[in-house]
Design a protein around this motif. Structure first.
Motif, PDB file in Angstrom:
ATOM      1  N   GLN B  33       4.218  10.662   2.731  1.00 50.16           N
ATOM      2  CA  GLN B  33       3.519  10.409   1.469  1.00 50.16           C
ATOM      3  C   GLN B  33       4.317   9.399   0.659  1.00 50.16           C
ATOM      4  N   TYR B  34       3.652   8.801  -0.294  1.00 49.62           N
ATOM      5  CA  TYR B  34       4.305   7.895  -1.242  1.00 49.62           C
ATOM      6  C   TYR B  34       4.352   8.612  -2.592  1.00 49.62           C
ATOM      7  N   LYS B  35       4.679   7.876  -3.645  1.00 49.80           N
ATOM      8  CA  LYS B  35       4.859   8.522  -4.961  1.00 49.80           C
ATOM      9  C   LYS B  35       3.613   9.251  -5.473  1.00 49.80           C
ATOM     10  N   PRO B  36       2.397   8.719  -5.302  1.00 48.81           N
ATOM     11  CA  PRO B  36       1.243   9.428  -5.877  1.00 48.81           C
ATOM     12  C   PRO B  36       1.014  10.810  -5.266  1.00 48.81           C
ATOM     13  N   GLY B  37       1.456  11.046  -4.047  1.00 46.63           N
ATOM     14  CA  GLY B  37       1.277  12.352  -3.409  1.00 46.63           C
ATOM     15  C   GLY B  37       0.015  12.411  -2.579  1.00 46.63           C
ATOM     16  N   ILE B  38      -0.056  13.429  -1.725  1.00 49.89           N
ATOM     17  CA  ILE B  38      -1.099  13.515  -0.700  1.00 49.89           C
ATOM     18  C   ILE B  38      -2.498  13.576  -1.310  1.00 49.89           C
ATOM     19  N   ILE B  39      -2.682  14.393  -2.355  1.00 55.05           N
ATOM     20  CA  ILE B  39      -4.028  14.545  -2.920  1.00 55.05           C
ATOM     21  C   ILE B  39      -4.504  13.230  -3.530  1.00 55.05           C
ATOM     22  N   ALA B  40      -3.650  12.583  -4.310  1.00 58.23           N
ATOM     23  CA  ALA B  40      -4.033  11.315  -4.940  1.00 58.23           C
ATOM     24  C   ALA B  40      -4.290  10.243  -3.878  1.00 58.23           C
ATOM     25  N   GLU B  41      -3.474  10.220  -2.834  1.00 54.33           N
ATOM     26  CA  GLU B  41      -3.646   9.216  -1.771  1.00 54.33           C
ATOM     27  C   GLU B  41      -4.957   9.453  -1.016  1.00 54.33           C
ATOM     28  N   HIS B  42      -5.233  10.706  -0.756  1.00 53.86           N
ATOM     29  CA  HIS B  42      -6.480  11.076  -0.076  1.00 53.86           C
ATOM     30  C   HIS B  42      -7.693  10.624  -0.899  1.00 53.86           C
ATOM     31  N   LYS B  43      -7.680  10.970  -2.181  1.00 55.00           N
ATOM     32  CA  LYS B  43      -8.834  10.625  -3.031  1.00 55.00           C
ATOM     33  C   LYS B  43      -8.966   9.121  -3.210  1.00 55.00           C
ATOM     34  N   HIS B  44      -7.837   8.442  -3.281  1.00 55.95           N
ATOM     35  CA  HIS B  44      -7.890   6.982  -3.408  1.00 55.95           C
ATOM     36  C   HIS B  44      -8.568   6.358  -2.190  1.00 55.95           C
ATOM     37  N   THR B  45      -8.245   6.866  -1.013  1.00 58.88           N
ATOM     38  CA  THR B  45      -8.844   6.324   0.214  1.00 58.88           C
ATOM     39  C   THR B  45     -10.360   6.514   0.202  1.00 58.88           C
ATOM     40  N   ARG B  46     -10.822   7.678  -0.212  1.00 53.97           N
ATOM     41  CA  ARG B  46     -12.275   7.912  -0.256  1.00 53.97           C
ATOM     42  C   ARG B  46     -12.960   7.092  -1.359  1.00 53.97           C
ATOM     43  N   ALA B  47     -12.212   6.757  -2.426  1.00 50.38           N
ATOM     44  CA  ALA B  47     -12.817   6.046  -3.557  1.00 50.38           C
ATOM     45  C   ALA B  47     -12.728   4.533  -3.408  1.00 50.38           C
ATOM     46  N   LYS B  48     -11.597   4.014  -2.911  1.00 54.69           N
ATOM     47  CA  LYS B  48     -11.370   2.561  -2.827  1.00 54.69           C
ATOM     48  C   LYS B  48     -10.905   2.209  -1.418  1.00 54.69           C
ATOM     49  N   CYS B  49      -9.632   1.907  -1.246  1.00 54.35           N
ATOM     50  CA  CYS B  49      -9.161   1.784   0.131  1.00 54.35           C
ATOM     51  C   CYS B  49      -7.673   2.013   0.252  1.00 54.35           C
ATOM     52  N   GLY B  50      -7.300   2.496   1.425  1.00 53.20           N
ATOM     53  CA  GLY B  50      -5.916   2.841   1.709  1.00 53.20           C
ATOM     54  C   GLY B  50      -5.421   2.104   2.939  1.00 53.20           C
ATOM     55  N   LEU B  51      -4.127   1.751   2.906  1.00 51.33           N
ATOM     56  CA  LEU B  51      -3.503   1.080   4.043  1.00 51.33           C
ATOM     57  C   LEU B  51      -2.573   2.065   4.740  1.00 51.33           C
ATOM     58  N   PHE B  52      -2.790   2.252   6.028  1.00 49.47           N
ATOM     59  CA  PHE B  52      -2.014   3.192   6.839  1.00 49.47           C
ATOM     60  C   PHE B  52      -1.237   2.412   7.897  1.00 49.47           C
ATOM     61  N   ASP B  53       0.017   2.766   8.069  1.00 41.27           N
ATOM     62  CA  ASP B  53       0.790   2.219   9.181  1.00 41.27           C
ATOM     63  C   ASP B  53       0.603   3.146  10.379  1.00 41.27           C
ATOM     64  N   VAL B  54      -0.070   2.659  11.396  1.00 47.00           N
ATOM     65  CA  VAL B  54      -0.238   3.465  12.613  1.00 47.00           C
ATOM     66  C   VAL B  54       0.383   2.738  13.807  1.00 47.00           C
ATOM     67  N   SER B  55       1.457   2.011  13.499  1.00 43.90           N
ATOM     68  CA  SER B  55       2.141   1.222  14.533  1.00 43.90           C
ATOM     69  C   SER B  55       2.830   2.085  15.577  1.00 43.90           C
ATOM     70  N   HIS B  56       2.994   3.376  15.281  1.00 40.41           N
ATOM     71  CA  HIS B  56       3.614   4.267  16.266  1.00 40.41           C
ATOM     72  C   HIS B  56       2.668   4.525  17.435  1.00 40.41           C
ATOM     73  N   MET B  57       1.383   4.279  17.245  1.00 38.66           N
ATOM     74  CA  MET B  57       0.421   4.527  18.317  1.00 38.66           C
ATOM     75  C   MET B  57       0.642   3.531  19.444  1.00 38.66           C
TER      76      MET B  57
END
Lengths: 122, 375
Positions: B33-57
């Motif tokens: 998680q980053y500073k806003p926390g999991i709930i805020a990050e989750h809601k932000h993704t559903r409302a606007k957009c979120g950037l995820f690093d999935v380079s481990h895949m």
């Protein structure tokens, strides 16, 4: 003035006369992240220090509220069951969990003071 | 942990500078998680957009002389229709074992263009990638080879604002539909973009060279609509979207049929079989499986975590939770698990044994939050 002390399990305890108000520290809520569920004990339950007196669940994981002092639960903060997010907003203030009528004042004296707790966390 | 040290993705320093809490995950140091926390990050993704690093895949090419040959080789390992996959299209499938269980789930893309005929692009789970590669190589016929892409990073941009943000740097991306894929330029950087993701939202997955990944991430994060989102919110987003997490909701013992992934098995494949584990999978299609993955909505506030026992109202154990937690968009606990087939109907009431006490719950149709794909 009432005195606040801290446990190694990251609870704070404020003693007023023989009643201890217990909550989790700001450090603890930061580590837990968003709190989404709180379960409180029934009033009248008697606990020994170190007992599990409640449940705190964050988005990621479940953890326990351990009571650092022995005694009988005389009041619980029911607001937290409806608004668990309060724990993140004001952990060391409005978001107290339980009030316990302490049976052994010596346990309180053995807890860390604010400076010792700060050093413990660092 | 294994004896080797944890790996870092090309975005590690960026995560730290953004205030991420880093945790070991599948051998990598990843932001939970980053500073806003999991709930805020989750809601932000559903409302606007979120950037995820999935380079481990894991990213790899399966390369053969032509599409017919390479698709036939892969079809021996997965139940999806690969031969009939259109150029520039992506498909979800599973690597199955001889017992009809799932070794991993993966995305397969047929690359576009004559030069690329005979190449399939695979994206597999981080924790499984080395075992997957070994399994695939062990089963490949002569003339087809697997080429790992360790020099490529993978970013996911997810949420309803993804299209407008992407279009400003990569105009071609705006016209793509769900599961389209192709090579493009992003502000002059060579990328391979697919319109997909694992949050239930519209969005993109962008494969980019490791040495260009930070530049691309910073460009996307410079938009005020975009926030960096950690693995914690990725997990709650995919759970609300009803998507399986490998090693939890699906594993070597669960079949794609039990897991509710029948939609990913092509019609021709159901008729002809010809993939590892087909015996069990085709039998379960014909006879119906004895257990099914279902959505489970706890009726109280207490989350039911993975491993929680599921009981019928008459007190008989009927299954187990495989993913469970708090759904920020649902604003309450959500879970998935397996129950015996006769108890799998939506609306069935049951009890979850949370800390030794039965908590009422109900079977709910997945997803918990409607998918928002660009069809």
């Amino acid at each position: 003035m009432s005195e606040v002390r801290f446990s190694e399990d990251h609870e704070w305890v404020k003693l007023d006369g023989d009643v201890a108000t217990i909550g989790i520290t700001n450090h603890a809520q930061e580590q837990l992240g968003d709190v989404v569920f709180v379960e409180l004990p029934a009033i009248g339950t008697t606990f020994s220090s170190g007992d599990e007196a409640g449940v705190i669940e964050s988005v990621k994981a479940a953890s326990e509220l351990m009571t650092p002092v022995s005694g009988e639960v005389v009041e619980t903060n029911g607001t937290l069951e409806d608004e668990p997010g309060k724990v993140n907003e004001d952990a060391e203030g409005e978001a107290w969990f339980i009030k316990v009528k302490v049976s052994d004042a010596g346990e309180f004296a053995k807890l860390m003071d604010a400076d010792a707790y700060k050093a413990f966390c660092d | 942990m294994a004896s080797q040290s944890t790996l870092k993705t090309p975005l590690f320093d960026l995560h730290v500078s953004l205030g991420a809490r880093m945790v070991p995950f599948a051998g990598y140091e990843m932001p939970v998680q980053y500073k806003p926390g999991i709930i805020a990050e989750h809601k932000h993704t559903r409302a606007k957009c979120g950037l995820f690093d999935v380079s481990h895949m894991g990213q790899a090419f399966l390369i053969g002389p032509d599409h017919a040959t390479v698709s036939k080789a892969l079809e021996a390992l997965v139940p999806a229709e690969i031969a009939g996959l259109d150029e520039g299209s992506q498909r979800y499938t599973q690597l199955t074992n001889p017992q009809g269980g799932i070794l991993d789930d993966l995305m397969v893309t047929r690359l576009a263009g004559d030069d690329e005929d005979g190449s399939l692009f695979l994206v597999v789970n981080a924790a499984c990638k080395h075992a997957d590669y070994a399994w695939i190589r062990e089963h490949l016929p002569h003339g087809i080879h697997l080429e790992e892409q360790p020099d490529q990073a993978l970013l996911a941009l997810q949420g309803p604002a993804s299209e407008s943000v992407m279009a400003q740097h990569c105009p071609e991306a705006a016209a793509m539909k769900f599961m389209d894929s192709g090579p493009m330029l992003f502000d002059g950087i060579e990328v391979n973009v697919s319109r997909s993701g694992y949050t239930g939202e519209d969005g993109y997955e962008i494969s980019v060279a490791n040495d260009k990944a930070v530049e691309l991430a910073e460009t996307l994060l410079a938009h005020e609509e975009t926030e960096a989102i950690g693995l914690g919110a990725r997990d709650s987003l995919r759970l609300e979207a009803g998507l399986c997490l490998y090693g939890h909701d699906i594993d070597e013992t669960t079949s794609p049929v039990e897991a509710g992934l029948l939609w990913s098995i092509g019609k021709r494949r159901r008729e002809q079989g010809g993939f590892i584990g087909a015996d069990r999978i085709l039998r379960e299609i014909a006879e119906k499986p004895s257990r099914r993955r279902v959505g489970i909505k706890p009726l109280g506030r207490a989350p039911a975590r993975e491993g929680t026992e599921i009981m019928s109202k008459s007190g008989e154990k009927i299954g187990v939770i495989t993913s469970g937690g708090f759904g920020p968009t649902v604003n309450g606990p959500v879970a998935m698990g397996y129950v015996s087939a006769q108890n799998a109907k939506p609306g069935t009431e049951l009890d979850l044994m949370v800390r030794g006490k039965p908590q009422p719950a109900i079977i709910e149709k997945l997803p918990f939050v409607p998918n928002n794909f660009k069809r």
